[in-house]
Design a protein around this motif. Structure first.
Motif, short mmCIF file in Angstrom:
data_model
loop_
_atom_site.label_atom_id
_atom_site.label_comp_id
_atom_site.label_asym_id
_atom_site.label_seq_id
_atom_site.Cartn_x
_atom_site.Cartn_y
_atom_site.Cartn_z
N PHE A 80 7.90 8.96 -12.97
CA PHE A 80 8.76 8.94 -11.78
C PHE A 80 10.10 9.59 -12.09
CE2 PHE A 80 11.85 6.71 -8.98
CZ PHE A 80 11.34 7.14 -7.76
N SER A 81 10.52 10.51 -11.22
CA SER A 81 11.83 11.15 -11.37
C SER A 81 12.55 11.26 -10.04
CB SER A 81 11.66 12.56 -11.97
OG SER A 81 10.86 13.38 -11.12
N GLY A 82 12.14 10.43 -9.09
CA GLY A 82 12.78 10.45 -7.78
C GLY A 82 13.78 9.33 -7.62
N ASP A 117 4.38 11.65 -4.35
CA ASP A 117 5.57 12.50 -4.51
C ASP A 117 6.53 11.81 -5.48
OD1 ASP A 117 7.66 14.25 -4.38
OD2 ASP A 117 8.19 13.81 -2.29
N LYS A 118 6.32 12.03 -6.77
CA LYS A 118 7.07 11.29 -7.78
C LYS A 118 8.49 11.82 -7.96
CE LYS A 118 2.92 9.86 -10.22
NZ LYS A 118 2.14 9.90 -11.49
N THR A 119 8.83 12.87 -7.26
CA THR A 119 10.21 13.35 -7.27
C THR A 119 10.91 13.04 -5.94
OG1 THR A 119 9.61 15.54 -6.41
CG2 THR A 119 9.60 15.25 -8.80
N GLY A 120 10.23 12.31 -5.07
CA GLY A 120 10.74 12.07 -3.73
C GLY A 120 11.81 11.00 -3.66
N SER A 121 12.32 10.80 -2.46
CA SER A 121 13.38 9.82 -2.18
C SER A 121 12.83 8.79 -1.21
CB SER A 121 14.60 10.52 -1.59
OG SER A 121 15.58 9.59 -1.19
N SER A 156 0.83 -1.20 0.00
CA SER A 156 0.00 0.00 0.00
C SER A 156 0.86 1.25 0.00
CB SER A 156 -0.93 0.00 1.21
OG SER A 156 -1.68 1.18 1.27
N GLU A 157 1.90 1.25 0.82
CA GLU A 157 2.78 2.42 0.88
C GLU A 157 3.59 2.56 -0.40
OE1 GLU A 157 3.56 2.66 5.71
OE2 GLU A 157 5.18 2.03 4.37
N LEU A 158 3.94 1.44 -1.03
CA LEU A 158 4.71 1.50 -2.27
C LEU A 158 3.95 2.31 -3.32
CD1 LEU A 158 7.23 0.48 -3.85
CD2 LEU A 158 5.82 -1.46 -4.58
N ALA A 159 2.66 2.07 -3.45
CA ALA A 159 1.87 2.79 -4.44
C ALA A 159 1.54 4.20 -3.98
CB ALA A 159 0.59 2.01 -4.74
N SER A 160 1.05 4.32 -2.75
CA SER A 160 0.52 5.61 -2.31
C SER A 160 1.62 6.66 -2.12
CB SER A 160 -0.27 5.45 -1.01
OG SER A 160 0.57 4.97 0.03
N LYS A 161 2.71 6.29 -1.50
CA LYS A 161 3.75 7.27 -1.21
C LYS A 161 4.45 7.75 -2.48
CE LYS A 161 4.76 6.15 3.62
NZ LYS A 161 5.81 5.86 4.62
N SER A 167 13.48 12.40 -16.36
CA SER A 167 14.89 12.63 -16.04
C SER A 167 15.12 12.57 -14.54
CB SER A 167 15.33 13.99 -16.57
OG SER A 167 15.33 14.01 -17.97
N ASP A 168 16.34 12.11 -14.18
CA ASP A 168 16.83 12.04 -12.80
C ASP A 168 16.25 10.87 -12.00
OD1 ASP A 168 18.37 14.43 -13.08
OD2 ASP A 168 16.52 15.58 -12.85
N ALA A 169 15.49 9.98 -12.63
CA ALA A 169 15.00 8.79 -11.91
C ALA A 169 16.18 7.89 -11.56
CB ALA A 169 13.98 8.04 -12.75
#
Length: 834
Positions: free
Chosen positions: A134-136, A110-114, A101-106, A166-168
């Motif tokens: 996704f670029s995180g 925030d697709k630029t997150g870490s 669940s967290e894999l999808a939701s998080k 970019s930057d993924a």
């Protein structure tokens, strides 16, 4: 206890299994076998000492080693091999992900997150929507995402991620048990990424998965990726293992890891695939199909760098107009490929209409590519029926202008059995123009049974008007063309034929310098080129088969040779010298011709000592490995051994006998042996060097009772055609403590008793098991057929065992019969003392 005394030399044997040989101070020879995928390591000692004997009393029989050898090429020096790119760094993730669940939701939030995984995640039963844009950073931290099922044959851009920007960056992650289905643009990790820069895939792995699609761009890990203005796409230390890549009969750009990688015209930083491999599973597609990559292209003077990669996955191709199929990569433009290899077989066996550009390593190589220190060994088979044009090479199918090959080689066999077609087939390259081949060689055999064809050569099939340069190259192996008057035209030991299409002169563009060919026999290679061939005019030749085309004269070759005794021809359409086998094994032949026998070529004239008894002491000062003969396909292990002969310390160069054996009757697991292969016989002589010694005997695959050598011979109780006689070779295997889960932690120091254990054997016979001074036989015979010896056994044996209660594991496996023993695993059933 392994390296005590210090390591004094090392050598790496690649084929048929990876073995690291080394010597240590004091003269002990060691070997380390390993399986990287299984994390299994084993060390062995190989006593090779000396005995006090007088050389005048020894019958030095050198029949097992040739008195001469054809010249071979030296390995490249470190300075000649391009340096490996540095491993990129990726910062650790920060936001934690612990479940599906967290894999999808998080990530979607925030697709630029870490992000960093804190646990393995099982996606069984989860309805997964691939993440787009996704670029995180996703840091797997060594964890596994498993059992993802996603997609249909009507969807595009499918994987764990649908698209990257970019930057993924993804690192330290395993994807296991994925089942991905799509129309096109599909990979277990990501399906599609266009005009992206600064992408990093580091230490990521796909295992035990299936990728299915009916259209194009199908990869085990990545579907389609192209760079933007910067580039800098880096795929490092990653793999695809035991994964099926199933494209349709019309699928293009299909590969074990990445289907399509193309750089932009404005790219400023090179893109890289480094330390990556594909093994197990299979790859199926139609066009631009590769074990590692389907299509790879650098641009704007920035090559795609591919370094220390390999594929051992088999490839099958089907569909109309099959082109560009390679054991490692299907198609490359502007790529620098270094220290990489492909060992998977390639087959095209559907009843379809066309195929071509197929190579054991690369299918099609476009301009400005370079290949350094690479090789291919898989078998290439084409059984397509219909009007076809074949460009098949053991290393590369079709090679264009400005492509260079430095110290690359192939042992791939090529078998063409289609009904009709224009076949251009070469042991190394099928069709070439404008390419340069330096210090390359081909050992594979070529068999072509179609009714037509043009251009078959032990090294190159055909060279077109833009010419080519062949410098310091050679080829062995037979070339078998159909017995059909008039076709194929142009069959040569080195080059099949030259040709001009349109306008242009070939003479000034084609040079062949310091090259030779030998379609060789017995210990040197294979059988003669003329088997079953009707010579037509000048279209067959020892070195060049046919030199044709408007305005074309003699091929420009300098200081080249062919073995007229083994190829069956004394002339051809070149100025290469027709030479005897003896001449081609004489160093003076090549030094007089100006060949470099110091840095480029080596020619070993041996006077090797084959029979010296070895006992428990030893002084091996160094060990080296060189590529073996093509019929054996096993690297040769050579040692410098110090022995005491008649009171004089003498150093000998000795070769380990190969472990590869075609049948049980060919086993040669004895020391100081004599080997007979001929008409059935009972008296085996030539054993004076073992006078008075008890010897082991293997005759037609059966172990006979030991005998004592008398008058230099033994007498068998019944006649045999293949016999190995020599001193028993006693081996001992005693594993380290086998740690198992004991409920209260590891068992390393616990008192325990092994009541039974399982041994997984591979091609083994004659071993015993138990503890010191209490050994037991193993029942190797699985049926009541006592008219023939039991066959070499592959499988598991369930064995009772009683080694008492002890923190140690006193398991001992040993044997001294003249038969092989390979152990793949030991699994124990243990009772513990509370």
């Amino acid at each position: 206890h392994i390296t005590e005394g210090g390591i004094t030399s090392v050598a790496y044997q690649k084929n048929p299994d990876p073995i690291l040989w080394s010597t240590r101070g004091g003269g002990m020879l060691l070997s380390q076998t390993y399986e990287r995928e299984q994390n299994v390591v084993a060390w062995s000692k190989h006593p090779m000492g000396w005995t006090e004997i007088d050389s005048s009393d020894v019958d030095w029989d050198t029949s097992a080693v040739s008195d001469g050898y054809y010249p071979t090429l030296r390995e490249l020096t470190d300075a000649e091999i391009p340096a490996k790119p540095e491993t990129p760094t990726v910062a650790d993730g920060t936001a934690t992900i612990a479940n599906a669940s967290e894999l999808a939701s998080k990530i979607n939030a925030d697709k630029t997150g870490s992000f960093i995984l804190t646990a393995d995640i099982d996606l069984s039963g989860v309805s997964w929507t691939p993440i787009t844009g996704f670029s995180g950073t996703l840091d797997g931290d060594g964890h596994t995402i498993s059992n993802l099922t996603v997609g249909t044959l009507l969807t595009d851009k499918v994987g764990l991620f649908s698209t990257f920007l970019s930057d993924a960056k993804v690192k330290d992650l395993t994807l296991d048990g994925f089942d991905i289905t799509a129309d096109d643009y599909v990979g277990c990790l990501v399906g599609y990424a266009t005009s992206v820069d600064n992408i990093v895939i580091l230490n990521c792995h796909v295992t035990n998965s299936t990728v299915t699609a009916v259209d194009d761009y199908i990869g085990g890990m990545i579907g389609y990726i192209t760079s933007g203005s910067v580039g800098n796409i880096k795929i490092h230390q990653s793999s695809v293992v035991d994964t099926v890549i199933a494209g349709d009969d019309g699928s293009r750009q299909v590969a074990g890891m990445i289907s399509y990688l193309r750089c932009s015209l404005g790219e400023t930083t090179a893109s890289e695939i480094v330390d990556c491999f594909v093994t197990g599973g299979s790859v199926h597609g139609k066009d631009e199909v590769g074990g590692l990559a389907g299509y790879a292209q650098g641009r704007s003077g920035k090559s795609v760098i591919i370094h220390t990669c390999y594929s051992s996955t088999p490839i099958t191709v089907s569909g109309s107009s099959l082109t560009c199929v390679g054991g490692l990569i299907g198609t490359v433009y502007d790529a620098d490929v270094t220290t990489s290899y492909a060992t998977g077989d390639i087959s095209a066996d559907e009843n379809l209409d066309r195929s071509g550009d197929t190579g054991g390593f690369i299918g099609f190589s476009g301009p400005t590519s370079a290949f350094v220190n690479c090789y291919a060994t898989g078998t290439l088979t084409n059984a397509i029926i219909g009007e076809v044009s074949n460009y098949w090479g053991g290393f590369v199918g079709w090679s264009e202008n400005d492509v260079t090959y430095l110290r690359c080689y192939t042992t791939s066999d090529i078998v063409i059995t289609n009904e009709y077609g224009n076949s251009f087939i070469g042991g190394f390259v099928g069709l070439t123009y404008g390419s340069t081949y330096s210090r390359c060689f081909a050992w594979g055999n070529i068999t072509n049974t179609n009714d037509g064809g043009h251009g078959m050569g032990g090294f190159a099939g055909e060279c077109l008007q833009d010419g080519a340069t062949f410098l310091n190259c050679y080829c062995w192996g037979k070339v078998i063309a159909p017995d059909n008057v008039g076709y194929p035209e142009g069959v040569g030991g080195f080059l099949g034929r030259t040709n001009v299409t349109g306008s242009g002169e070939l003479d000034s563009n084609l040079t062949i310098t310091n090259c030779y060919c030998a379609q060789t026999i017995d210990k040197y290679g294979s059988t003669a080129i003329t088997d079953g061939i009707t010579k037509v005019g000048s279209t067959y030749g020892g070195f060049v088969g046919r030199n044709g085309g408007v305005g074309v004269g003699t091929v420009v070759d300098t200081n080249c040779f062919f073995d007229k005794e083994t190829c069956g021809f004394t002339d051809d359409d070149s100025t290469a010298l027709a030479s005897t086998t003896e001449t081609l094994m004489d160093p003076d032949t090549f030094t007089d011709a100006g060949w470099d026998l110091d840095d480029i070529w080596e020619l070993t004239v041996t006077n090797a000592i084959n029979y010296i008894q070895m006992d428990a002491e030893g002084k091996v000062s160094s060990v080296a490995v060189i590529p073996g003969m093509p019929d054996v396909k096993e690297d040769e292990v050579w040692c410098a051994v110090l022995r005491n002969i008649g009171g004089v310390s003498t150093r000998f160069i000795e070769r380990m006998w190969p472990r590869v054996f075609p049948t049980q009757s060919d086993c040669r697991f004895v020391d100081c042996g004599v080997f007979y292969d001929g008409e059935p016989a009972t008296v085996i002589s030539g054993l004076s060097h073992l006078e008075g010694q008890p010897v082991s005997i293997l005759a037609d695959g059966a172990v006979f009772d030991d005998q004592t050598v008398t008058d230099g011979a033994i007498v068998l109780p019944e006649a045999a055609s293949k016999v190995a006689v020599g001193l028993p070779y006693r081996y001992r295997l005693q594993p380290m403590r086998i740690d198992v889960s004991a409920g209260k932690g590891g068992s390393h120091t616990m008192v325990k008793k092994i009541g039974r254990f399982f041994i997984s054997f591979f091609k083994t016979l004659g071993s015993r098991y138990g503890i010191e001074n209490n050994m037991y036989d193993i029942n190797w015979r699985n049926e009541d057929d006592y008219d023939s010896p039991p066959a070499l056994f592959t499988g598991e044996k369930d064995l009772n065992f009683d080694g008492g209660f002890s923190p140690d594991d006193p398991i001992l496996i040993t044997g001294e019969k003249p038969l092989p023993c390979t152990i793949r695993a030991i699994i124990v059933d243990t009772d513990f003392v509370d």
